[in-house]
Design a protein around this motif. Structure first.
Motif, mmCIF file in Angstrom:
data_model
loop_
_atom_site.group_PDB
_atom_site.id
_atom_site.type_symbol
_atom_site.label_atom_id
_atom_site.label_comp_id
_atom_site.label_asym_id
_atom_site.label_seq_id
_atom_site.Cartn_x
_atom_site.Cartn_y
_atom_site.Cartn_z
ATOM 1 N N ASP A 109 6.223 17.171 -11.201
ATOM 2 C CA ASP A 109 5.532 18.347 -11.328
ATOM 3 C C ASP A 109 6.244 19.609 -11.816
ATOM 4 O OD1 ASP A 109 3.453 16.704 -10.766
ATOM 5 O OD2 ASP A 109 2.615 17.836 -9.182
ATOM 6 N N TYR A 110 7.317 19.666 -11.271
ATOM 7 C CA TYR A 110 7.901 20.970 -11.374
ATOM 8 C C TYR A 110 8.783 20.907 -12.887
ATOM 9 C CZ TYR A 110 8.298 20.989 -6.321
ATOM 10 O OH TYR A 110 7.722 21.275 -5.015
ATOM 11 N N ASP A 111 9.143 19.870 -13.333
ATOM 12 C CA ASP A 111 9.171 19.735 -14.986
ATOM 13 C C ASP A 111 8.489 20.255 -15.699
ATOM 14 O OD1 ASP A 111 12.123 18.139 -14.755
ATOM 15 O OD2 ASP A 111 10.879 16.754 -13.594
ATOM 16 N N VAL A 112 7.217 20.040 -15.650
ATOM 17 C CA VAL A 112 6.141 20.343 -16.362
ATOM 18 C C VAL A 112 5.640 21.605 -16.084
ATOM 19 C CG1 VAL A 112 3.651 19.886 -16.688
ATOM 20 C CG2 VAL A 112 5.309 17.799 -16.533
ATOM 21 N N PHE A 113 5.515 22.020 -14.884
ATOM 22 C CA PHE A 113 5.224 23.394 -14.501
ATOM 23 C C PHE A 113 6.094 24.556 -15.119
ATOM 24 C CE2 PHE A 113 2.883 26.734 -12.328
ATOM 25 C CZ PHE A 113 1.517 26.446 -12.408
ATOM 26 N N LEU A 114 7.414 24.156 -14.861
ATOM 27 C CA LEU A 114 8.264 25.327 -15.332
ATOM 28 C C LEU A 114 8.435 25.273 -16.919
ATOM 29 C CD1 LEU A 114 10.956 26.903 -14.942
ATOM 30 C CD2 LEU A 114 12.312 24.786 -15.013
ATOM 31 N N ILE A 162 0.767 -1.305 0.032
ATOM 32 C CA ILE A 162 0.005 -0.120 0.158
ATOM 33 C C ILE A 162 0.964 1.361 0.060
ATOM 34 C CG2 ILE A 162 -0.262 0.046 2.531
ATOM 35 C CD1 ILE A 162 -3.002 0.858 -0.129
ATOM 36 N N LEU A 163 2.092 1.309 0.638
ATOM 37 C CA LEU A 163 2.850 2.219 0.598
ATOM 38 C C LEU A 163 3.420 2.708 -0.743
ATOM 39 C CD1 LEU A 163 4.615 4.376 2.696
ATOM 40 C CD2 LEU A 163 6.387 2.871 2.510
ATOM 41 N N LEU A 164 3.419 1.476 -1.511
ATOM 42 C CA LEU A 164 4.045 1.799 -2.943
ATOM 43 C C LEU A 164 2.974 1.953 -4.141
ATOM 44 C CD1 LEU A 164 7.035 -0.403 -2.668
ATOM 45 C CD2 LEU A 164 7.272 1.975 -2.731
ATOM 46 N N HIS A 165 1.787 1.680 -3.470
ATOM 47 C CA HIS A 165 0.672 1.690 -4.733
ATOM 48 C C HIS A 165 0.550 2.710 -5.628
ATOM 49 C CE1 HIS A 165 -1.558 4.246 -2.217
ATOM 50 N NE2 HIS A 165 -2.556 4.429 -3.106
ATOM 51 N N ASP A 166 1.084 3.745 -5.217
ATOM 52 C CA ASP A 166 0.909 5.053 -6.343
ATOM 53 C C ASP A 166 2.168 5.439 -6.736
ATOM 54 O OD1 ASP A 166 -1.825 5.237 -6.492
ATOM 55 O OD2 ASP A 166 -1.879 6.777 -4.980
ATOM 56 N N ILE A 167 3.270 4.536 -6.606
ATOM 57 C CA ILE A 167 4.431 5.000 -7.062
ATOM 58 C C ILE A 167 5.086 5.256 -8.501
ATOM 59 C CG2 ILE A 167 5.727 2.573 -7.240
ATOM 60 C CD1 ILE A 167 7.465 5.188 -5.078
ATOM 61 N N GLY A 168 4.040 4.771 -9.209
ATOM 62 C CA GLY A 168 3.984 4.875 -10.816
ATOM 63 C C GLY A 168 3.408 6.094 -11.273
ATOM 64 N N HIS A 169 2.684 6.828 -10.149
ATOM 65 C CA HIS A 169 2.202 8.006 -10.916
ATOM 66 C C HIS A 169 3.182 8.997 -11.542
ATOM 67 C CE1 HIS A 169 -2.318 8.042 -9.995
ATOM 68 N NE2 HIS A 169 -1.895 7.588 -9.093
ATOM 69 N N GLY A 170 2.672 9.728 -12.767
ATOM 70 C CA GLY A 170 3.297 10.653 -13.456
ATOM 71 C C GLY A 170 3.082 12.117 -12.938
ATOM 72 N N PRO A 171 3.618 13.088 -13.418
ATOM 73 C CA PRO A 171 3.232 14.420 -13.250
ATOM 74 C C PRO A 171 1.971 14.719 -13.108
ATOM 75 C CG PRO A 171 5.228 14.468 -14.690
ATOM 76 C CD PRO A 171 4.655 13.098 -14.523
#
Length: 404
Positions: free
Chosen positions: A282-287, A92-101
Motif C-alpha cells: 500500500d505504501y508504494d501506491v499511496f506515496l 488458511i494462514l496463506l490463503h490471502d498471501i497473493g493480495h496486492g496493494p
C-alpha cells in the motif's frame, strides 16, 4: 532456542495460539510480514475511520477460527491427523498471501490476469521450496485437490472460516454492528458428512443470521456509495498512470511500482515479476498518489486530489440504471465548467451487484438427526434463506460537485 509456540493478543478473538512451530516460521517470513502493509478493506477508512486493519490481522484470525473448527470436528468424531491439521492451518494462514496493494481494488490492474488466488498459489509454491516440501498437502487443500473435500470447504465456501473472520473483524473495526456474527456458535454447529462440510440442522438460524449479516455488510460497508467511488478512482488512477508511463511520461514512483507501470502485459510471469510483487504494498501506491496530485495531467491530478483530500464528486444512488440523457447532461456541464472534452472520465455510473446466497453453485447443507442432509433453503425451519437467493443491484451516479 526460540519459543515458537507463541500466543498473540487479537482485539477480535482474544488470545490466538500458534500450535505448530512451522506456522511461526511462515508468519516470520518476509512474504507473510508484507501483509502488515496491505489493507484488509482497501480505502474503507475514508468512510469508516477505524477500518485500518490489515491482511496480516485477518490471516491470523482465520487461522484461529480454523483451529477452533478442527477442535469441534474432532470432538464430533471426525478423524483428523496432526499432519492434516498443520497443513490446513498453513493453507488458511496463506490463503490471502497473493493480495496486492489495497487488496481487491487493484486486482488485474497493475498485474493483468493475476487474480490474488493465482498469486497466492504461486507464493505458496515458492515457500514450499524454501521449506523443503512441507506445504505439499497445504497446497492440495488450497486447490481443492485433497481427497477429503471438507478441508477445502473450510478454506473456501459460502460458510468458510475466511468469511467468518472478515465479517466479524470488519464489523469490529468499522463499528458497523450488523456484521457481528456469532462465529463460535456457527463453528460449534459444523460437522462432516461423507467428507463434506455440513451444519447441524439446529444451527439453521445462526447460518441465516450469518448470511443476512454478510448481505448487510456488503450494502452498508463494502458497497457504500463513497467507498465504491473511492475504489473506482483508485483503479482509474492506476490505469491512467500506467497509460501515461507506457506513452513515455516519467511519473515519480517507487522502483517497485514503476516496474509494474512499465509492463504492458504480465500474462507470462518470471522470477523477477514475483520478487517485485512481494516487495509491493500500500505504501508504494499511496506515496505515488500523493506525488501525482501535482501532475500536469488533468485526469491523474483530479483523481489523486479527490482521494488524498477526500474531496469526492457528488453521488446519487438508485436501484435502477440512470437515464442516458441525465448522464449526458452531466458530462456536457462538466466539459463546459472545466473547459475539457473528456467529461465522461469524471462523470459516470458504477454498478454494484450482490448475490447474498448462491443456492446452486455452493449450497450449504444441513445435517439432520437421521443422518440425511438437505439444502439450507429446503429446510422446513428456514425463514430467510429462500428469499436471499436473488441477485440485487444498485447504481451510483457520480459527477463533479462544481456542476451540481
Amino acid at each position: 532456542m526460540t519459543n515458537k509456540l507463541k500466543i498473540i493478543n487479537d482485539p477480535v478473538h482474544g488470545f490466538i495460539k500458534i500450535p505448530y512451530e512451522m506456522l511461526f516460521d511462515v508468519i516470520e517470513h518476509p512474504i507473510f510480514q508484507r501483509l502488515r502493509r496491505i489493507s484488509q478493506t482497501g480505502l474503507l477508512n475514508l468512510i469508516f475511520p477505524g477500518a485500518t486493519h490489515t491482511r496480516f490481522h485477518h490471516a491470523l484470525g482465520a487461522m484461529h477460527l480454523m483451529f477452533s473448527a478442527l477442535e469441534t470436528l474432532k470432538l464430533k468424531g471426525v478423524k483428523i491427523s496432526k499432519e492434516e491439521e498443520k497443513s490446513v492451518l498453513l493453507a488458511i494462514l496463506l490463503h490471502d498471501i497473493g493480495h496486492g496493494p489495497f487488496s481487491h481494488a487493484l486486482e488485474n490492474i497493475l498485474i493483468e490476469d493475476w487474480h490474488h488466488e493465482k498469486l497466492s498459489l504461486l507464493l505458496m509454491q515458492q515457500l514450499n521450496i524454501e521449506f523443503n516440501g512441507e506445504l505439499n498437502t497445504s497446497i492440495e487443500m488450497f486447490q481443492g485437490k485433497y481427497p477429503r473435500k471438507f478441508f477445502n470447504q473450510l478454506i473456501s465456501s459460502q460458510i468458510d472460516v475466511d468469511r467468518l473472520d472478515y465479517l466479524k473483524r470488519d464489523s469490529f473495526f468499522s463499528g458497523v454492528s450488523e456484521g457481528n456474527v456469532n462465529t463460535q456458535r456457527i463453528i460449534s454447529m459444523m460437522n462432516v458428512s461423507q467428507d463434506e462440510l455440513v451444519i447441524d440442522a439446529k444451527g439453521i438460524y445462526s447460518v441465516e443470521n450469518y448470511l443476512t449479516a454478510r448481505m448487510f455488510m456488503y450494502w452498508q460497508v463494502y458497497f457504500h456509495k463513497t467507498a465504491s467511488l473511492a475504489e473506482y478512482f483508485l483503479v482509474k488512477i492506476m490505469q491512467r498512470a500506467k497509460y501515461l508511463t507506457l506513452n513515455g511520461i516519467n511519473l515519480p514512483a517507487s522502483d517497485n511500482l514503476k516496474y509494474f507501470l512499465n509492463r504492458n502485459s504480465l500474462s507470462e510471469t518470471n522470477e523477477e515479476d514475483v520478487l517485485k510483487f512481494t516487495e509491493l504494498d500500500d505504501y508504494d501506491v499511496f506515496l505515488s498518489i500523493k506525488m501525482w496530485t501535482k501532475s500536469s495531467d488533468f485526469l491523474l491530478s483530479y483523481y489523486c486530489k479527490s482521494l488524498i483530500n477526500r474531496h469526492f464528486p457528488k453521488t446519487i444512488i438508485s436501484s435502477k440504471p440512470f437515464d442516458e440523457a441525465i448522464i449526458c447532461e452531466k458530462i456536457n456541464k462538466t466539459n463546459l465548467y472545466f473547459n475539457i472534452d473528456f467529461g465522461n472520465e469524471i462523470v459516470g455510473e458504477i454498478k454494484r451487484t450482490l448475490l447474498p446466497y448462491d443456492a446452486e453453485k455452493q449450497p450449504i447443507y444441513l445435517l439432520q438427526k437421521d443422518g440425511n442432509k438437505i439444502k439450507l433453503e429446503e429446510s422446513a425451519n428456514q425463514i430467510l434463506s429462500s428469499f436471499i437467493t436473488q441477485t440485487n443491484s444498485k447504481y451510483i451516479l457520480f459527477f463533479p460537485r462544481e456542476i451540481s
